[in-house]
Design a protein around this motif. Structure first.
Motif, PDB file in Angstrom:
ATOM      1  N   THR A 126      31.659 149.116 127.883  1.00 24.39           N
ATOM      2  CA  THR A 126      31.864 147.578 128.179  1.00 24.39           C
ATOM      3  C   THR A 126      32.969 147.335 129.075  1.00 24.39           C
ATOM      4  O   THR A 126      34.147 147.324 128.614  1.00 24.39           O
ATOM      5  N   SER A 127      32.750 146.814 130.294  1.00 28.08           N
ATOM      6  CA  SER A 127      33.747 146.417 131.023  1.00 28.08           C
ATOM      7  C   SER A 127      33.382 144.868 131.301  1.00 28.08           C
ATOM      8  O   SER A 127      33.483 144.192 130.243  1.00 28.08           O
ATOM      9  N   SER A 128      33.600 144.278 132.482  1.00 33.89           N
ATOM     10  CA  SER A 128      33.671 142.898 132.561  1.00 33.89           C
ATOM     11  C   SER A 128      33.427 142.529 134.044  1.00 33.89           C
ATOM     12  O   SER A 128      33.735 143.327 134.946  1.00 33.89           O
ATOM     13  N   VAL A 129      33.060 141.517 134.238  1.00 38.40           N
ATOM     14  CA  VAL A 129      32.829 141.007 135.623  1.00 38.40           C
ATOM     15  C   VAL A 129      34.444 140.827 136.163  1.00 38.40           C
ATOM     16  O   VAL A 129      34.911 140.750 137.364  1.00 38.40           O
ATOM     17  N   ALA A 130      35.382 140.752 135.182  1.00 39.62           N
ATOM     18  CA  ALA A 130      36.923 140.635 135.564  1.00 39.62           C
ATOM     19  C   ALA A 130      37.342 141.982 136.165  1.00 39.62           C
ATOM     20  O   ALA A 130      38.291 141.903 136.815  1.00 39.62           O
ATOM     21  N   ALA A 131      36.442 142.677 136.045  1.00 34.43           N
ATOM     22  CA  ALA A 131      36.770 144.236 136.826  1.00 34.43           C
ATOM     23  C   ALA A 131      36.307 144.018 138.210  1.00 34.43           C
ATOM     24  O   ALA A 131      36.258 145.268 139.086  1.00 34.43           O
ATOM     25  N   ILE A 132      35.554 143.186 138.640  1.00 31.68           N
ATOM     26  CA  ILE A 132      35.019 142.979 139.887  1.00 31.68           C
ATOM     27  C   ILE A 132      35.454 141.916 140.843  1.00 31.68           C
ATOM     28  O   ILE A 132      35.766 141.863 141.858  1.00 31.68           O
ATOM     29  N   GLU A 150      41.321 143.586 142.890  1.00 30.03           N
ATOM     30  CA  GLU A 150      42.348 144.127 143.336  1.00 30.03           C
ATOM     31  C   GLU A 150      43.526 143.828 142.201  1.00 30.03           C
ATOM     32  O   GLU A 150      44.093 142.818 142.441  1.00 30.03           O
ATOM     33  N   VAL A 151      43.814 144.833 141.530  1.00 27.63           N
ATOM     34  CA  VAL A 151      44.813 144.626 140.487  1.00 27.63           C
ATOM     35  C   VAL A 151      46.306 144.196 140.994  1.00 27.63           C
ATOM     36  O   VAL A 151      46.962 143.357 139.976  1.00 27.63           O
ATOM     37  N   ASP A 152      46.503 144.317 142.202  1.00 26.45           N
ATOM     38  CA  ASP A 152      47.844 143.799 142.765  1.00 26.45           C
ATOM     39  C   ASP A 152      47.722 142.474 143.600  1.00 26.45           C
ATOM     40  O   ASP A 152      48.596 141.960 144.367  1.00 26.45           O
ATOM     41  N   GLY A 153      46.357 142.059 143.600  1.00 22.73           N
ATOM     42  CA  GLY A 153      46.046 140.801 144.139  1.00 22.73           C
ATOM     43  C   GLY A 153      46.742 139.534 143.413  1.00 22.73           C
ATOM     44  O   GLY A 153      47.040 139.789 142.375  1.00 22.73           O
ATOM     45  N   PRO A 154      46.483 138.168 144.109  1.00 22.53           N
ATOM     46  CA  PRO A 154      46.890 136.976 143.558  1.00 22.53           C
ATOM     47  C   PRO A 154      46.260 136.806 142.269  1.00 22.53           C
ATOM     48  O   PRO A 154      44.977 136.824 142.046  1.00 22.53           O
ATOM     49  N   ARG A 155      47.044 136.111 141.334  1.00 22.39           N
ATOM     50  CA  ARG A 155      46.589 135.512 140.151  1.00 22.39           C
ATOM     51  C   ARG A 155      45.808 136.293 139.212  1.00 22.39           C
ATOM     52  O   ARG A 155      44.822 136.210 138.521  1.00 22.39           O
ATOM     53  N   VAL A 156      46.060 137.794 139.248  1.00 22.28           N
ATOM     54  CA  VAL A 156      45.444 138.777 138.522  1.00 22.28           C
ATOM     55  C   VAL A 156      46.226 138.721 137.109  1.00 22.28           C
ATOM     56  O   VAL A 156      47.320 138.975 136.827  1.00 22.28           O
ATOM     57  N   THR A 157      45.366 138.347 136.060  1.00 22.74           N
ATOM     58  CA  THR A 157      46.097 138.539 134.605  1.00 22.74           C
ATOM     59  C   THR A 157      45.977 139.800 133.986  1.00 22.74           C
ATOM     60  O   THR A 157      45.480 140.682 134.474  1.00 22.74           O
ATOM     61  N   ALA A 158      46.767 139.818 132.952  1.00 19.32           N
ATOM     62  CA  ALA A 158      46.809 141.099 132.003  1.00 19.32           C
ATOM     63  C   ALA A 158      45.511 141.371 131.624  1.00 19.32           C
ATOM     64  O   ALA A 158      45.071 142.802 131.664  1.00 19.32           O
ATOM     65  N   TYR A 159      44.589 140.625 131.197  1.00 20.28           N
ATOM     66  CA  TYR A 159      43.077 140.642 130.901  1.00 20.28           C
ATOM     67  C   TYR A 159      42.335 141.444 131.857  1.00 20.28           C
ATOM     68  O   TYR A 159      41.725 142.596 131.718  1.00 20.28           O
ATOM     69  N   THR A 160      42.430 140.932 133.058  1.00 23.41           N
ATOM     70  CA  THR A 160      41.733 141.432 134.346  1.00 23.41           C
ATOM     71  C   THR A 160      42.443 142.872 134.679  1.00 23.41           C
ATOM     72  O   THR A 160      41.477 143.808 134.956  1.00 23.41           O
ATOM     73  N   LYS A 161      43.564 142.888 134.576  1.00 23.03           N
ATOM     74  CA  LYS A 161      44.156 144.266 135.047  1.00 23.03           C
ATOM     75  C   LYS A 161      43.800 145.296 133.800  1.00 23.03           C
ATOM     76  O   LYS A 161      43.224 146.485 134.114  1.00 23.03           O
TER      77      LYS A 161
END
Length: 342
Positions: A126-132, A150-161
């Motif tokens: 299980t991943s997420s659209v957050a990984a996209i 883009e994990v170093d992009g703007p407004r990326v949260t800890a969950y998204t990372k």
């Protein structure tokens, strides 16, 4: 040939999705070995699945911790398939992002590696659209399974990372084993749908707060939604479907703003939705409140940004249309009311 009596390891079986995956598997005749971090929850999980109509005689439990090595080889031994649904999910991000990232990545590494070592034919993660959908500067086109956050992009949260790095770890391990065809990844949107227990967890809490009148105004957060029953069926289908082998599959409906979710509740729930907010919070106000409200601040990446997703991918995997967001919202609300959680 797949035998319905084959055993499937479901990590995080006490979770919202994990429970629904176990329910779907048991309903199809599979044997389920569900992992729990706290084994004292076994009776409650068994009871909730039995109440949902499952034959729990083919359900067993095993202890697993995403941050501990012990137990994984025993848990996967004899399992023809692995469903790795366990991953931390919160609405308010922790002060230290590694509190989410470390268990997500470490747990995925352990689940995939143990499954491959044990000879599992397919491991579904299980991943997420957050990984996209995270960290991009422009959202001018439809996001597909080829896109990565883009994990170093703007407004990326800890969950998204956490979801992005965990999924990348899964693919890296599969490639190292030369076994990408034994891995399938499901990338769902925000999951709604019927609860299996009395804990609303994190997925249904926004609906709960709306029904209780705790949100007088709604920020213009635009999120994709999907019914958990479709996501669980996608997980089960991905165990054996060749079209899922070695692929990531987006399973979601289109993104809509919170005010439309509120409208669905008012249209579908009648008097029960009397306290549901009708006012949209101006975006300047949302940004100002976000300076003091951590949960709102963590959602700013979805403020005023309408993302488009490959919504046909989930339908293609299941061979039918997904349940509508309207039905998912109503099922969530009905469940909360039936359980007297509002």
């Amino acid at each position: 040939m797949v035998q319905m009596s084959d055993t499937v390891l479901v990590t995080g079986v006490s979770g919202f999705l994990g429970g629904h995956v176990a329910l779907a598997l048991l309903s199809k005749g599979f044997a389920v070995r569900g992992s729990l971090r706290d084994m004292t929850r076994a009776d409650a999980v068994r009871s909730s699945l039995r109440d949902a109509g499952a034959d729990t005689s083919r359900l067993e439990f095993c202890p697993l911790d995403l941050l501990r090595e012990d137990g994984w080889s025993d848990a996967t031994r004899g399992c023809r398939f692995v469903q790795h649904t366990a991953s931390p999910f919160v609405l308010t991000m922790p002060k230290d992002e590694n509190d989410l990232i470390e268990p997500a990545v470490a747990g995925t590494r352990r689940a995939v590696q143990a499954g491959l070592d044990a000879g599992a034919e397919r491991i579904v993660v299980t991943s997420s659209v957050a990984a996209i959908d995270g960290g991009h500067t422009r959202y001018h086109r439809t996001l597909t399974a080829s896109d990565w956050t883009e994990v170093d992009g703007p407004r990326v949260t800890a969950y998204t990372k956490s979801k992005t790095l965990a999924e990348r770890k899964a693919w890296a391990i599969a490639r190292r084993f030369g076994a990408t065809e034994r891995l399938a990844v499901i990338n769902p949107g925000t999951m709604l749908g019927p609860l299996l227990g009395d804990d609303p967890g994190t997925s249904a809490v926004v609906i709960q707060r709306m029904l209780k009148g705790e949100m007088p105004m709604l920020p213009d957060l635009i999120l994709p939604y999907v019914d958990v029953r479709d996501v669980s069926e996608a997980h089960v289908t991905a165990m054996t479907a060749e079209r899922a082998a070695g692929k990531r599959t987006i399973v979601t409906n289109a993104a809509i703003p919170l005010i439309e979710i509120a409208g669905i509740l008012r249209d579908r729930m009648g008097a029960a939705a009397a306290k549901v907010p009708t006012r949209r919070m101006p975006s300047w106000m949302a940004r100002a409140f976000a300076l003091f409200d951590r949960s709102l601040r963590d959602g700013m990446t979805y403020l005023d940004v309408r993302r488009s997703y490959d919504v046909g991918a989930g339908s293609a995997l299941l061979g039918r249309a997904l349940l509508s967001t309207e039905d998912a919202v109503q099922a969530t609300a009905d469940s909360l009311i039936a359980r007297r959680l509002v």
